[in-house]
Design an enzyme around this catalytic site. Structure first.
Site, PDB file in Angstrom:
ATOM      1  N   SER A   1       0.909  -1.300  -0.082  1.00 32.30           N
ATOM      2  CA  SER A   1       0.112   0.008  -0.051  1.00 32.30           C
ATOM      3  C   SER A   1       0.946   1.061  -0.066  1.00 32.30           C
ATOM      4  O   SER A   1       2.042   1.409   0.122  1.00 32.30           O
ATOM      5  CB  SER A   1      -0.864   0.123   1.317  1.00 32.30           C
TER       6      SER A   1
ATOM      7  N   TYR B   1      -1.885  -0.531  10.322  1.00 37.28           N
ATOM      8  CA  TYR B   1      -1.917  -1.019   8.797  1.00 37.28           C
ATOM      9  C   TYR B   1      -0.686  -0.315   8.113  1.00 37.28           C
ATOM     10  O   TYR B   1      -0.159  -1.337   7.510  1.00 37.28           O
ATOM     11  CB  TYR B   1      -3.216  -0.265   8.528  1.00 37.28           C
TER      12      TYR B   1
HETATM   13  N1  NAD Z   1      -8.513  -0.973  -1.368  1.00 39.45           N
HETATM   14  C1  NAD Z   1      -7.493  -0.176  -0.999  1.00 39.45           C
HETATM   15  O1  NAD Z   1      -7.794   0.931  -1.451  1.00 39.45           O
HETATM   16  C2  NAD Z   1      -6.601  -0.716  -0.718  1.00 39.45           C
HETATM   17  C3  NAD Z   1      -5.248   0.173  -0.854  1.00 39.45           C
HETATM   18  C4  NAD Z   1      -3.896  -0.301  -0.433  1.00 39.45           C
HETATM   19  C5  NAD Z   1      -3.902  -1.561  -0.164  1.00 39.45           C
HETATM   20  N2  NAD Z   1      -4.965  -2.367  -0.291  1.00 39.45           N
HETATM   21  C6  NAD Z   1      -4.606  -3.846   0.051  1.00 39.45           C
HETATM   22  O2  NAD Z   1      -5.290  -4.715  -0.986  1.00 39.45           O
HETATM   23  C7  NAD Z   1      -5.476  -5.901  -0.425  1.00 39.45           C
HETATM   24  C8  NAD Z   1      -6.911  -6.301  -0.915  1.00 39.45           C
HETATM   25  O3  NAD Z   1      -7.880  -5.140  -0.268  1.00 39.45           O
HETATM   26  P1  NAD Z   1      -9.431  -4.970  -0.751  1.00 39.45           P
HETATM   27  O4  NAD Z   1      -9.469  -3.415  -1.026  1.00 39.45           O
HETATM   28  O5  NAD Z   1      -9.587  -5.959  -1.987  1.00 39.45           O
HETATM   29  O6  NAD Z   1     -10.077  -5.488   0.347  1.00 39.45           O
HETATM   30  P2  NAD Z   1     -11.537  -6.058   0.547  1.00 39.45           P
HETATM   31  O7  NAD Z   1     -11.774  -6.016   2.043  1.00 39.45           O
HETATM   32  O8  NAD Z   1     -12.473  -5.956  -0.569  1.00 39.45           O
HETATM   33  O9  NAD Z   1     -11.061  -7.810   0.319  1.00 39.45           O
HETATM   34  C9  NAD Z   1     -10.092  -8.292   1.493  1.00 39.45           C
HETATM   35  C10 NAD Z   1     -10.141  -9.916   1.178  1.00 39.45           C
HETATM   36  O10 NAD Z   1      -9.533 -10.382   2.115  1.00 39.45           O
HETATM   37  C11 NAD Z   1     -10.098 -11.775   2.448  1.00 39.45           C
HETATM   38  N3  NAD Z   1      -9.650 -11.778   4.089  1.00 39.45           N
HETATM   39  C12 NAD Z   1      -9.561 -11.169   5.133  1.00 39.45           C
HETATM   40  N4  NAD Z   1      -9.212 -11.566   6.051  1.00 39.45           N
HETATM   41  C13 NAD Z   1      -8.646 -12.821   5.712  1.00 39.45           C
HETATM   42  C14 NAD Z   1      -8.005 -13.998   6.410  1.00 39.45           C
HETATM   43  N5  NAD Z   1      -7.911 -13.772   7.677  1.00 39.45           N
HETATM   44  N6  NAD Z   1      -8.186 -15.279   5.579  1.00 39.45           N
HETATM   45  C15 NAD Z   1      -8.318 -15.401   4.363  1.00 39.45           C
HETATM   46  N7  NAD Z   1      -8.869 -14.250   3.705  1.00 39.45           N
HETATM   47  C16 NAD Z   1      -9.178 -12.839   4.578  1.00 39.45           C
HETATM   48  C17 NAD Z   1     -11.575 -11.024   2.712  1.00 39.45           C
HETATM   49  O11 NAD Z   1     -12.512 -12.124   2.870  1.00 39.45           O
HETATM   50  C18 NAD Z   1     -11.509 -10.485   1.199  1.00 39.45           C
HETATM   51  O12 NAD Z   1     -11.769 -11.483   0.227  1.00 39.45           O
HETATM   52  C19 NAD Z   1      -5.212  -5.690   0.958  1.00 39.45           C
HETATM   53  O13 NAD Z   1      -4.163  -6.238   1.558  1.00 39.45           O
HETATM   54  C20 NAD Z   1      -5.401  -4.263   1.451  1.00 39.45           C
HETATM   55  O14 NAD Z   1      -4.761  -3.860   2.573  1.00 39.45           O
HETATM   56  C21 NAD Z   1      -6.082  -2.037  -0.447  1.00 39.45           C
END
Ligand code: NAD
Length: 259
Positions: free
Chosen positions: A150, A164
């Site tokens: 991120s 985070y």
């Molecule tokens: N959306 C953003 O703006 C953003 C920005 C920077 C980084 N990220 C990173 O990208 C990744 C995905 O984010 P997203 O936006 O798709 O989030 P999201 O909440 O849409 O999806 C997260 C996924 O992780 C799964 N998950 C959570 N805990 C889990 C566990 N213990 N075991 C198995 N699966 C688990 C959830 O079920 C879901 O499928 C994350 O690591 C997040 O930190 C997202």
């Protein structure tokens, strides 16, 4: 290199990709992208219904998909997920670790329960998946690992990201560490570091105009990213087009990290 080889640089036919967090916003987009370029994708997350729904969308687009329930914080679960992948699809060429969570709180109020949950999911969960899939890739003679970091890994933020941001800083270093250790096994290890994408994870901050402004003001491109903005980097880092790239953090962020 022949013209045909150059044209096929992004082709993923015959590859097997495991995508954790495959029911989430970025995991779903990545899975659809890799499947479209020919990979058979295994999508994992904890909730079976959400996985089945994501799998149906990929099948609808003509992709091959296997949904497997797995909690990435549990080593036995991760082991079982990898075993099932090998039983059903025979190999693992690509791992993309998109399972992750965020807990926001002012640093002075952040509870240790939330700290531990974030570290367990984002750091330990990523490492367990890299370790299990990495062992398979070592025995196969190569592979591609894509972690998800991120912009919070390198930039502080006023809205309470102590746990985070720290977890994502760890992902950057884990990525570089594994890249160096596993170069001799021909495993590329890179990371995609997004800014704010419109997904279920960020719904609480983007739906509030005041907090959304704090995020968007930091992005030169002037908008939040959409899940589709994630696909190109995922396909690139999963494909032969990135064969000589390892240990890199690719910021997909509309210029956020540059400003
Ligand atoms: N959306 C953003 O703006 C953003 C920005 C920077 C980084 N990220 C990173 O990208 C990744 C995905 O984010 P997203 O936006 O798709 O989030 P999201 O909440 O849409 O999806 C997260 C996924 O992780 C799964 N998950 C959570 N805990 C889990 C566990 N213990 N075991 C198995 N699966 C688990 C959830 O079920 C879901 O499928 C994350 O690591 C997040 O930190 C997202």
């Amino acid at each position: 290199m022949q013209v045909e080889e150059i044209k096929n640089l992004f082709d993923l036919s015959g590859r097997v990709a495991v995508i954790t967090g495959g029911s989430g916003g970025l995991g779903r987009a990545a899975a659809a992208g890799l499947a479209t370029y020919g990979a058979s994708v295994v999508i994992t997350a904890r909730r079976v219904e959400a996985l089945e729904e994501a799998a149906a969308a990929i099948r609808h687009g003509g992709g091959e998909v296997l949904p497997v329930s797995c909690d990435v914080t549990d080593g036995k679960n991760v082991e079982a997920m990898v075993e099932r992948t090998l039983r059903e699809l025979g190999r693992i060429d690509i791992l993309l670790t998109a399972a992750g969570i965020a807990r926001r709180a002012p640093a002075e109020e952040l509870g240790m329960e939330d700290w531990d949950l974030v570290m367990d999911t984002n750091v330990k969960g990523t490492f367990l998946c890299c370790q299990e899939a990495g062992r398979v890739m070592i025995s196969q003679g190569g592979g591609k690992i894509i972690t998800v970091s991120s912009v919070r890994a390198i930039l502080g933020h006023p809205l309470g990201y102590a746990a985070y941001g720290t977890s994502k800083g760890a992902i950057n270093l884990l990525t570089r560490q594994l890249a160096v250790e596993w170069a001799k096994h021909k495993i590329n290890v890179n990371s995609i570091a997004p800014c704010i994408f419109r997904t279920p994870l960020t719904e609480p901050v983007l739906s509030d105009p005041e907090s959304a402004k704090v995020f968007l003001d930091r992005i030169p491109w002037g908008r939040a990213a959409e899940p589709e903005d994630f696909i190109g980097s995922a396909v690139f880092l999963a494909s032969a087009a990135s064969d000589f790239i390892t240990g890199q953090i690719l910021y997909v962020d509309g210029g956020n990290a540059a400003s």
